[in-house]
Scaffold this active site. Structure first.
Site, mmCIF file in Angstrom:
data_model
loop_
_atom_site.group_PDB
_atom_site.id
_atom_site.type_symbol
_atom_site.label_atom_id
_atom_site.label_comp_id
_atom_site.label_asym_id
_atom_site.label_seq_id
_atom_site.Cartn_x
_atom_site.Cartn_y
_atom_site.Cartn_z
ATOM 1 N N HIS A 518 0.831 -1.207 0.000
ATOM 2 C CA HIS A 518 0.000 0.000 0.000
ATOM 3 C C HIS A 518 0.873 1.268 0.000
ATOM 4 O O HIS A 518 0.718 2.148 -0.847
ATOM 5 C CB HIS A 518 -0.915 -0.022 1.236
ATOM 6 C CG HIS A 518 -1.735 1.217 1.400
ATOM 7 N ND1 HIS A 518 -3.071 1.260 1.075
ATOM 8 C CD2 HIS A 518 -1.413 2.465 1.830
ATOM 9 C CE1 HIS A 518 -3.530 2.479 1.305
ATOM 10 N NE2 HIS A 518 -2.541 3.228 1.768
ATOM 11 N N GLU A 519 1.768 1.350 0.968
ATOM 12 C CA GLU A 519 2.603 2.552 1.088
ATOM 13 C C GLU A 519 3.493 2.714 -0.138
ATOM 14 O O GLU A 519 3.762 3.831 -0.591
ATOM 15 C CB GLU A 519 3.447 2.506 2.365
ATOM 16 C CG GLU A 519 2.644 2.501 3.659
ATOM 17 C CD GLU A 519 1.610 3.609 3.730
ATOM 18 O OE1 GLU A 519 1.784 4.656 3.095
ATOM 19 O OE2 GLU A 519 0.598 3.409 4.424
ATOM 20 N N HIS A 522 1.715 4.557 -2.815
ATOM 21 C CA HIS A 522 1.831 6.021 -2.706
ATOM 22 C C HIS A 522 3.174 6.480 -3.278
ATOM 23 O O HIS A 522 3.262 7.490 -3.977
ATOM 24 C CB HIS A 522 1.758 6.459 -1.244
ATOM 25 C CG HIS A 522 0.391 6.404 -0.633
ATOM 26 N ND1 HIS A 522 -0.709 6.998 -1.205
ATOM 27 C CD2 HIS A 522 -0.055 5.838 0.523
ATOM 28 C CE1 HIS A 522 -1.771 6.809 -0.433
ATOM 29 N NE2 HIS A 522 -1.401 6.099 0.622
ATOM 30 N N HIS A 525 3.087 6.486 -6.938
ATOM 31 C CA HIS A 525 2.279 7.614 -7.399
ATOM 32 C C HIS A 525 3.177 8.857 -7.513
ATOM 33 O O HIS A 525 3.087 9.631 -8.457
ATOM 34 C CB HIS A 525 1.136 7.844 -6.399
ATOM 35 C CG HIS A 525 0.023 8.710 -6.902
ATOM 36 N ND1 HIS A 525 -1.034 9.081 -6.106
ATOM 37 C CD2 HIS A 525 -0.208 9.293 -8.099
ATOM 38 C CE1 HIS A 525 -1.859 9.847 -6.803
ATOM 39 N NE2 HIS A 525 -1.385 9.984 -8.021
HETATM 40 ZN ZN LIG Z 1 -2.584 5.336 2.120
#
Ligand SMILES: [Zn+2]
Length: 737
Positions: A518-519, A522, A525
């Site tokens: 998940h991290e 980011h 992104h």
């Molecule tokens: Zn998040």
């Protein structure tokens, strides 16, 4: 309010499972104008040692943060000087005798505040990972000053007139789409921050913002104080009953840092509490640990947050009215993808009902197991994780401890690198030529696999330590942009794993592995960003959209390609057996009732609090009544009770915004479907569309349009319901984001 436009850091927490923090910065290193240059020349000649935090970043990769030169005493003078410099830069734009146009106003604004960005980047890293008592004193002093500084810019009348003129000018049609969107963003953010108010209202608004900044800081420091100072010591072997070796080792390591040698310490943080509640056979101790954890900030002592919450809500309601909005929630959601609190509530309630029904089924299973074992207990909140784990074993023959030996932190890190290589053509090389804030932090250079072009840097700070916020998060130290030449990004991922013994492989849980992906989503992104203006770069997107790329990346953990190569046994090196993977896949929707309800109840209470208007709120009573009204099962407590709800009360950014994870998860589930339909998670064409329309565009495109460009249609809620194992009814298809 100050999101994106004025540099300020924004809290963003991860999935329903784990907290995450993102700091969104608007910055660059070259933007010091002549006026400010004069100011600095005067300053540096007057003082013997120039403050290193004010200097442009030096070293390789276009400069890197000077973490090796930080002293807490440097922050205050650096912030004061950088704010002053920024105000002078802005004043120069406001007083420009030339008629306003995009270049001399909006683009010029994008070039301001670079020194302050660099200083606040390091200041925020200290705030989240190195917050010593000495540093916290600085935070308390600087928070209201930073708030007042932001207001000075958004309340600058001549500056706003120029921005308004650019926004309303017919010449705007000739700008690039990115420039048009940036003009809109400046205009709308200034208006939303009170640029149109009369002088008295502006003064009151600024007072409110300063008061709020002080209260947010106090709220966060109270939670940190209780997490740092409270713990439960286990002294004898029978108090460890049921705990697997990894949990015992972590507790023994915590005992050393807490100076309780020869004992085992359960810290008052989620990463310490959750495993204990999952495995401890001692019901009495489970209750004790659970009570310690859910009462953070609610102990009636000097760290009690209840009165602070009342005051924050009161000030937020007053501010919303001042700005012409019905409630704080209406103000916050205006520029989110959801647009209105009503649409967000509609989605939440569509998922709430089936989630509640699932919880009742889960409790029946747990109660049956307890009764079968001859126990007369009635399932209580401190029993949920424990019996859930036992039911998982009974129903799916899946023991989480069987999975853990295959999940080595460092191997999984290699796994996420490999996925980034497949999807985005990235290559990661460790580097040692840049300073770090703590010896545990490591850095990698990211390049393009084919062209070898430098893309950015990735810092990894995996271990817990005193003064570090709990949970996991991503932080952007520098955003990609090209307003003053090519600037590459610097991002970091942060977590709170308990460091193992030297030379020992650190094993993590499936949930923690999911959080890593998940991290890293980011981070990707940020790394994929390909925009011109820093205010629109990378993760600087709407709050209910930013969790979409990160939640999407979670899906790649369970792909066979990752599991076979990287989920290998820490002793034998053999890949995780297919039978075990099948069990994980079969149990994917297990416990979704609990996970959804504990998260969603908190999101609903957050929204209801901020829809309540200016009536005086007693947090304890409000929480109780709101939950009764929702039919909250008494076996579950809010994922974040109000006195510890950092998303909502440590800044404005996630207030009336905790729903964002669910909103983004509708997009996530639906978007993953594009890969499934195309034949698999590594389909090159879909990955290219993902990069082109989602990961690289930042906030240069409206998120709903960006999604449509990627998927060819609007998102549907059905995929989310399926992902969580809830029935897909007709009613829910209306509640799409
Ligand atoms: Zn998040």
């Amino acid at each position: 309010m100050r999101d994106k436009l004025i540099r300020s850091f924004v809290l963003l927490f991860a999935t329903a499972m784990i907290g995450s923090l993102i700091a969104v910065h608007v910055n660059n290193i070259n933007g010091v104008n002549a006026l400010a240059g004069e100011y600095f020349a005067a300053r540096t000649t007057a003082t013997a040692d120039p403050n290193p935090l004010l200097e442009p970043w030096k070293g390789p990769y276009g400069g890197v943060p000077p973490f090796d030169r930080v002293q807490v005493a440097l922050f205050k003078p650096a912030l004061d000087a950088a704010m002053m410099q920024n105000l002078m830069e802005v004043e120069k734009i406001a007083k420009d005798p030339a008629a306003p146009n995009f270049e001399n106003t909006i683009a010029a604004m994008e070039r301001t505040g670079r020194t302050l960005d660099r200083v606040t980047t390091i200041y925020n890293v200290w705030g989240s990972t190195m917050a010593s008592p000495e540093f916290q004193v600085v935070q308390r002093e600087m928070a209201p000053k930073l708030a007042a500084f932001s207001d000075k810019i958004t309340q600058n009348e001549p500056l706003f007139k120029r921005i308004e003129a650019v926004y309303n000018s017919p010449a705007k049609a000739k700008l690039t789409p990115e420039q048009q969107r940036l003009s809109w963003l400046y205009y709308t953010n200034f208006v939303r921050s009170g640029a149109r108010l009369n002088p008295e209202a502006k003064a009151r608004l600024s007072q409110i913002n300063q008061q709020l900044a002080g209260l947010f800081t106090k709220f966060s420091q109270n939670v940190l104080a209780e997490e740092d100072s409270q713990f439960i010591t286990l002294k004898s072997g029978d108090e460890l009953a049921g705990l697997p070796q990894s949990v015992r080792d972590a507790a023994a390591a915590s005992a050393v840092t807490r100076k309780q040698p020869g004992t085992w310490v359960i810290m008052n943080t989620r990463s310490s509490v959750d495993p204990f509640l999952t495995y401890s056979d001692r019901r009495d101790l489970r209750e004790k640990v659970w009570r310690m954890f859910i009462n953070r900030g609610d102990n009636g002592d000097e760290h009690d947050n209840n009165a602070i919450i009342t005051e924050i809500l009161h000030l937020r309601a007053e501010r919303a009215k001042l700005l012409g909005y019905l409630t704080h929630a209406h103000w916050r959601l205006e520029n989110a993808m959801a647009k209105t609190p009503e649409r967000a509530m509609e989605l939440m309630m569509a998922v709430w009902k089936p989630a509640l029904a699932r919880v009742h089924e889960e409790v029946v299973d747990m109660q049956a197991l307890a009764t079968k074992e001859g126990s007369a207990i009635k399932i209580a909140p401190w029993d949920y994780r424990y019996y859930m784990e036992r039911v998982r074993k009974a129903k799916y023959d899946l023991d989480q401890n069987e999975v853990k030996p295959y999940l080595q932190l460092e191997k999984l890190r290699e796994g996420i690198f490999w996925v980034a290589g497949e999807l985005f053509n990235f290559n990661f090389t460790p580097v040692t030529n840049v300073p770090v804030a703590h010896p545990d932090i490591r850095v990698w250079e990211v390049t393009d696999k084919t062209t070898k072009k430098h893309i950015g840097l990735w810092y990894f700070d995996p271990y817990a330590r005193a003064g570090k916020r709990s949970g996991a998060w991503m932080n952007a130290y520098r955003s990609q942009e090209r307003v003053n030449g090519e600037i590459t990004t610097i991002v970091s991922n942060n977590a709170n794993f308990v460091k193992g013994k030297p030379g020992e492989m650190l094993l993590i849980s499936w949930d923690d592995a999911t959080t890593m992906f998940h991290e890293f989503g980011h981070a990707l992104h940020g790394l994929n960003s390909n925009v011109t203006y820093p205010s629109l770069s990378g993760t600087a997107v709407a709050r209910d959209y930013v969790e979409f790329p990160s939640q999407l990346m979670e899906h790649w953990l369970s792909t066979p390609e990752v599991l076979q190569r990287f989920a290998v046994h820490y002793q034998t090196g053999k890949p995780i057996p297919q039978a075990l993977v099948d069990k994980i896949n079969r149990s994917k929707t297990f416990n979704q009732g609990f996970a959804t309800v504990e998260y969603l109840a908190a999101a609903l209470v957050d929204m209801k609090l901020h829809l309540a208007g200016d009536k005086k709120i007693d947090p304890r009573a409000f929480e109780k009544e709101a939950l009764a009204g929702l039919g909250m099962p008494h076996e579950i407590v809010l994922r974040h009770r109000l006195p510890q709800f950092l998303h909502v009360f440590s800044s404005d950014s996630y207030s009336a915004g905790y729903y964002s994870y669910l909103w983004a998860d509708v997009l996530t589930a639906d978007a993953y479907g594009a890969f499934v339909e195309a034949g698999g998670p590594y389909d090159r064409k879909v990955a290219e569309r993902l990069r082109k329309y989602i990961f690289s565009v930042g906030n240069t495109v409206d998120p709903a349009e960006a999604y449509r460009a990627f998927r060819g249609r609007d998102p549907k809620i059905e995929a989310l319901m399926k992902k969580r194992g809830f029935p897909v009814g007709n009613a829910v298809s209306e509640a799409r984001p």
